[in-house]
Design an enzyme around this catalytic site. Structure first.
Site, PDB file in Angstrom:
ATOM      1  N   ARG A  91      -4.077  -9.216  10.763  1.00 18.06           N
ATOM      2  CA  ARG A  91      -4.719  -8.865  11.861  1.00 18.06           C
ATOM      3  C   ARG A  91      -6.006  -9.877  12.211  1.00 18.06           C
ATOM      4  O   ARG A  91      -6.654 -10.220  11.300  1.00 18.06           O
ATOM      5  CB  ARG A  91      -5.459  -7.461  11.942  1.00 18.06           C
ATOM      6  CG  ARG A  91      -4.657  -6.341  12.197  1.00 18.06           C
ATOM      7  CD  ARG A  91      -5.456  -5.073  12.172  1.00 18.06           C
ATOM      8  NE  ARG A  91      -6.065  -4.649  11.207  1.00 18.06           N
ATOM      9  CZ  ARG A  91      -7.355  -4.869  10.912  1.00 18.06           C
ATOM     10  NH1 ARG A  91      -8.382  -5.348  11.629  1.00 18.06           N
ATOM     11  NH2 ARG A  91      -8.006  -4.489   9.693  1.00 18.06           N
ATOM     12  N   TYR A 230       2.630 -10.703  13.990  1.00 16.60           N
ATOM     13  CA  TYR A 230       2.322  -9.901  12.722  1.00 16.60           C
ATOM     14  C   TYR A 230       1.801  -8.457  13.303  1.00 16.60           C
ATOM     15  O   TYR A 230       1.040  -8.228  13.902  1.00 16.60           O
ATOM     16  CB  TYR A 230       1.270 -10.750  12.039  1.00 16.60           C
ATOM     17  CG  TYR A 230       0.667  -9.766  11.041  1.00 16.60           C
ATOM     18  CD1 TYR A 230       1.482  -9.360   9.617  1.00 16.60           C
ATOM     19  CD2 TYR A 230      -0.520  -9.169  11.199  1.00 16.60           C
ATOM     20  CE1 TYR A 230       0.944  -8.487   8.913  1.00 16.60           C
ATOM     21  CE2 TYR A 230      -0.814  -8.017  10.147  1.00 16.60           C
ATOM     22  CZ  TYR A 230      -0.233  -7.783   8.987  1.00 16.60           C
ATOM     23  OH  TYR A 230      -0.782  -6.859   8.154  1.00 16.60           O
ATOM     24  N   LYS A 239      -2.953  -0.053  16.204  1.00 17.53           N
ATOM     25  CA  LYS A 239      -4.441  -0.225  16.413  1.00 17.53           C
ATOM     26  C   LYS A 239      -4.618  -0.499  17.672  1.00 17.53           C
ATOM     27  O   LYS A 239      -5.814   0.004  18.061  1.00 17.53           O
ATOM     28  CB  LYS A 239      -4.802  -1.574  15.498  1.00 17.53           C
ATOM     29  CG  LYS A 239      -4.446  -1.417  14.222  1.00 17.53           C
ATOM     30  CD  LYS A 239      -5.070  -0.372  13.245  1.00 17.53           C
ATOM     31  CE  LYS A 239      -4.660  -0.617  11.769  1.00 17.53           C
ATOM     32  NZ  LYS A 239      -5.265   0.551  10.880  1.00 17.53           N
ATOM     33  N   HIS A 259      -9.452   6.242  12.723  1.00 22.36           N
ATOM     34  CA  HIS A 259      -8.784   5.518  11.829  1.00 22.36           C
ATOM     35  C   HIS A 259      -8.903   6.488  10.360  1.00 22.36           C
ATOM     36  O   HIS A 259      -9.600   5.931   9.379  1.00 22.36           O
ATOM     37  CB  HIS A 259      -9.441   4.175  11.448  1.00 22.36           C
ATOM     38  CG  HIS A 259      -8.675   3.140  10.540  1.00 22.36           C
ATOM     39  ND1 HIS A 259      -9.515   2.152   9.840  1.00 22.36           N
ATOM     40  CD2 HIS A 259      -7.587   2.965  10.484  1.00 22.36           C
ATOM     41  CE1 HIS A 259      -8.436   1.525   9.246  1.00 22.36           C
ATOM     42  NE2 HIS A 259      -7.381   1.742   9.418  1.00 22.36           N
ATOM     43  N   SER A 281      -9.773  -0.718   5.773  1.00 20.55           N
ATOM     44  CA  SER A 281      -8.494  -1.119   5.291  1.00 20.55           C
ATOM     45  C   SER A 281      -8.403  -1.585   3.885  1.00 20.55           C
ATOM     46  O   SER A 281      -9.339  -1.938   3.433  1.00 20.55           O
ATOM     47  CB  SER A 281      -8.302  -2.423   6.298  1.00 20.55           C
ATOM     48  OG  SER A 281      -8.178  -2.189   7.425  1.00 20.55           O
ATOM     49  N   CYS A 283      -8.386   0.421   1.355  1.00 24.35           N
ATOM     50  CA  CYS A 283      -9.132   0.976   0.168  1.00 24.35           C
ATOM     51  C   CYS A 283      -8.436   2.304  -0.491  1.00 24.35           C
ATOM     52  O   CYS A 283      -8.821   2.889  -0.971  1.00 24.35           O
ATOM     53  CB  CYS A 283     -10.382   1.717   0.982  1.00 24.35           C
ATOM     54  SG  CYS A 283     -11.731   0.584   1.211  1.00 24.35           S
ATOM     55  N   ASP A 306      -3.032   6.711   8.324  1.00 22.77           N
ATOM     56  CA  ASP A 306      -3.630   5.577   8.764  1.00 22.77           C
ATOM     57  C   ASP A 306      -4.373   6.083  10.207  1.00 22.77           C
ATOM     58  O   ASP A 306      -5.759   5.655  10.394  1.00 22.77           O
ATOM     59  CB  ASP A 306      -2.892   4.698   9.315  1.00 22.77           C
ATOM     60  CG  ASP A 306      -3.742   3.324   9.463  1.00 22.77           C
ATOM     61  OD1 ASP A 306      -4.779   3.055   8.828  1.00 22.77           O
ATOM     62  OD2 ASP A 306      -3.065   2.416  10.374  1.00 22.77           O
ATOM     63  N   ARG A 397       3.370  -6.306   3.099  1.00 23.11           N
ATOM     64  CA  ARG A 397       3.732  -4.613   3.844  1.00 23.11           C
ATOM     65  C   ARG A 397       4.980  -4.302   3.584  1.00 23.11           C
ATOM     66  O   ARG A 397       6.012  -4.788   3.456  1.00 23.11           O
ATOM     67  CB  ARG A 397       3.146  -4.587   5.142  1.00 23.11           C
ATOM     68  CG  ARG A 397       1.953  -5.384   5.653  1.00 23.11           C
ATOM     69  CD  ARG A 397       0.820  -4.240   5.454  1.00 23.11           C
ATOM     70  NE  ARG A 397      -0.307  -4.542   5.594  1.00 23.11           N
ATOM     71  CZ  ARG A 397      -1.291  -3.803   6.212  1.00 23.11           C
ATOM     72  NH1 ARG A 397      -1.131  -2.719   6.546  1.00 23.11           N
ATOM     73  NH2 ARG A 397      -2.629  -4.307   6.495  1.00 23.11           N
TER      74      ARG A 397
END
Ligand code: OXD
Ligand code: MN
Length: 625
Positions: A91, A230, A239, A259, A281, A283, A306, A397
């Protein structure tokens, strides 16, 4: 100069013949005329409306195989590996813009651009941007079509990879398109990789443009993204819509777009808790959402990993859904030990991006096994050589439909009443394993001060600690000071029905750098204490920074954890905490008038408690034994 077409939600539908844009019969005239205006601007060679069917998915796969965008993963049925361009792997927060009329509405933590000048820039970039390519029109719903917390959108893109990924991540197709009939309440999102193809020009496997704009227009609810193919830059439902635009809708309509992961923890004796958790992100949100408890009797059912949308219901409680349809998870670090559920879910029908391939046709990434297998091909398609860096990109991913997770709740598409909210980050020092906020306002303070070590999910220096309030710093579509106020107001509205708020930290380390807490399945012990606090059965003690488990209240049965480690996990050292508050104060300072006084009150209260604690300790030290 080319200007962008006006936002569809503001325009009255110009009559355009559906056949001209290849629209399915019965498509709303407003939708058709908007699609026509984008086609006129971007000049694609043809237009395809996505219907979300498996046959369409197969066609997209065939296109991508032919173009070399993906290769099969023979060891896993219907699974593929996409290799992105090495310059298009994360991102891009530095190229993400909030184009509100007034810069104050974007606030100090967003990149603000004036909407009119951004429209001119984008008008130039999108002019002819899809020449020689197919333009895909993707009608989709976030949440089940027609659900009480759901929302509709349309993404236009010239990337088949995006369409295929949207199949997994959203509910694409005819039902969503039909639901748009007669309403202007849908979010228009336009994406182009910005790589028009001239007549006869040979395409590349991962076309993109190094000029990037991921632009949001909160007033007109539009998204325009240029240059990157991406994930979060290109799958605009995630997002861009479900967080940045939805957070603005939520502010205006009285709900929350967050989030967060969403899970149900269930005990065989009938106890049930619904919990949402915000973590920056990478974690371990996906791991927590799919947790396999080590303590007997408990089971976790996954609802989402998410994004969570939450609305107060008629009963006064906060009801939550996961608006997505799949998981776009970080692969490195995922293993049988860290997330056996995810490993099982990826055995078939999975799109991998930027992982390594083994000699026998399977995928591999760092952390999957201790040793890298012989004969690997790295994420860039080269024979693996550690001198070139990791075999899989650190932000590699997997994209999978939610229904493939063995832990998915049977009713995962329904809204659930929320009992608890947790905030966490990757903090090697300071932050205790778990603590409860004293009340909602203190909980908002804890959320607003979340911080974490930076990971590979976004650009930036990996390892630096950054403050990431509510894990929403890159995702809040408006001024975060106003966002904090919106959270405080929500607490007033929910009153006694408000979920309880907690802070967790699985990542505290000892002096030698080792983790103090085993994490993963053992995190269920922390969730059990949280469930006990919600039910009013677990003991807590009030400390300077929050309420921590009373001695014996955290279930440690069967865990080899000595008292010293336990003490370290919960230790509050006033000195470093007081210096941390200096940093919090500076962070808060940037919000000026928009910072709610409630947060200043909370900060002062914590500081006062810590100062008191420090004095008491100093006095105690001064007293001869
Ligand atoms: C994600 C992120 O991809 O938060 O989910 O970066
Ligand atoms: Mn995320």
């Amino acid at each position: 100069m080319t200007l962008l077409p006006p936002a569809p939600t503001r325009s009255s539908a110009k009559p355009v013949k559906p056949a001209l844009v290849n629209a399915p019969e019965g498509a709303d005239p407003g939708v058709v005329s908007w699609v026509a205006s984008i086609a006129e601007l971007t000049e694609p060679k043809d237009i395809v409306w996505a219907d979300g069917t498996p046959e369409e998915y197969q066609r997209l796969v065939d296109i991508m195989l032919e173009a070399g965008t993906i290769v099969p993963v023979p060891a896993r049925p219907n699974s593929y590996l996409a290799r992105s361009n090495p310059d298009d792997v994360a991102r891009m927060e530095s190229r993400t813009f909030i184009c509100a009329e007034d810069s104050d509405d974007a606030g100090p933590t967003n990149n603000w651009r004036d909407p009119e000048s951004m429209r001119q820039v984008l008008g130039g970039l999108f002019d002819g941007a899809m020449r020689g390519r197919t333009m895909f029109v993707i009608p989709f719903s976030m949440g089940v079509v027609g659900g009480p917390i759901s929302k509709l959108g349309i993404e236009i893109t010239d990337s088949p990879y995006v369409v295929a990924s949207m199949h997994a991540m959203t509910r694409v197709g005819t039902a969503a398109l039909e639901a748009m009939h007669g309403t202007k309440d849908w979010v228009p999102a336009v994406h182009s990789i910005g790589a028009p193809l001239a007549e006869g020009e040979q395409d590349v496997p991962w076309p993109f443009n190094s000029t990037r704009y991921i632009s949001h227009f909160p007033e007109t609810r539009e998204i325009w993204s240029f240059g990157s193919a991406y994930g979060g830059n290109a799958l605009l439902a995630k997002k861009c819509f479900a967080l940045r635009i939805a957070s603005v809708q939520a502010r205006d309509e009285g709900w929350l777009a967050e989030h967060m992961l969403l899970l149900r923890m269930r005990h065989e004796d009938g106890r049930v808790m619904h919990l949402a958790g915000a973590f920056p992100s990478a974690c371990g949100k996906t791991n927590l959402a799919m947790l396999q408890p080590t303590i007997p009797g408990w089971k976790v059912e996954t609802l989402g990993d998410d994004i969570v949308w939450m609305r107060p219901g008629d009963d006064g409680r906060l009801w939550a859904i996961n608006p997505e349809n799949g998981f776009f998870g970080v692969a490195p670090g995922t293993s049988e030990k860290t997330n056996a559920t995810a490993m099982a879910m990826m055995t078939h029908d999975t799109m991998f991006t930027n992982v390594a391939l083994t000699a026998d046709g399977d995928v591999w990434w760092e952390g999957m096994t201790k040793e890298a297998p012989e004969g690997l091909t790295d994420w860039q398609g080269r024979p693996y050589d550690p001198a070139n860096g990791p075999a899989a990109h650190p932000n590699a991913r997997f994209t999978v439909r939610a229904e493939q997770a063995p832990s998915i709740a049977p009713d995962w598409e329904e809204a659930v009443p929320l009992d608890a909210i947790i905030f966490g980050g990757r903090r090697p020092t300071q932050v205790p394993l778990v603590m409860q906020a004293r009340d909602w306002e203190h909980g908002v303070y804890i959320g607003s001060t979340v911080s974490s070590q930076q990971t590979a999910a976004a650009e930036g220096t990996v390892g630096d600690i950054r403050r990431d309030p509510f894990a929403m710093l890159p995702f809040c579509g408006y001024n975060m000071g106003d966002y904090f106020s919106h959270w405080i107001d929500m607490g007033h509205r929910l009153g006694r029905h408000a979920p309880k708020i907690f802070s967790v930290n699985w990542f505290r380390r000892d002096e030698d750098g080792g983790f103090l807490w085993p994490g993963f399945g053992e995190n269920a012990r922390v969730l059990e204490w949280i469930a006990g606090r919600v039910a009013g059965t677990a003991e807590g003690v009030d400390t300077a920074i929050g309420v921590m488990p009373a001695t014996g209240a955290l279930n440690l049965e069967g865990l080899e954890l000595d008292q010293e480690t336990l003490n370290e996990l919960f230790e509050v050292r006033p000195k470093p905490w007081l210096s941390e508050l200096v940093d919090v104060e500076a962070f808060f300072g940037q919000f000026g008038h928009s910072l709610p006084t409630g947060l200043v009150r909370q900060l002062n209260h914590v500081r006062w408690r810590l100062e008191h604690m420090q004095q008491t300790q100093l006095q105690a030290q001064a007293v001869p034994a």
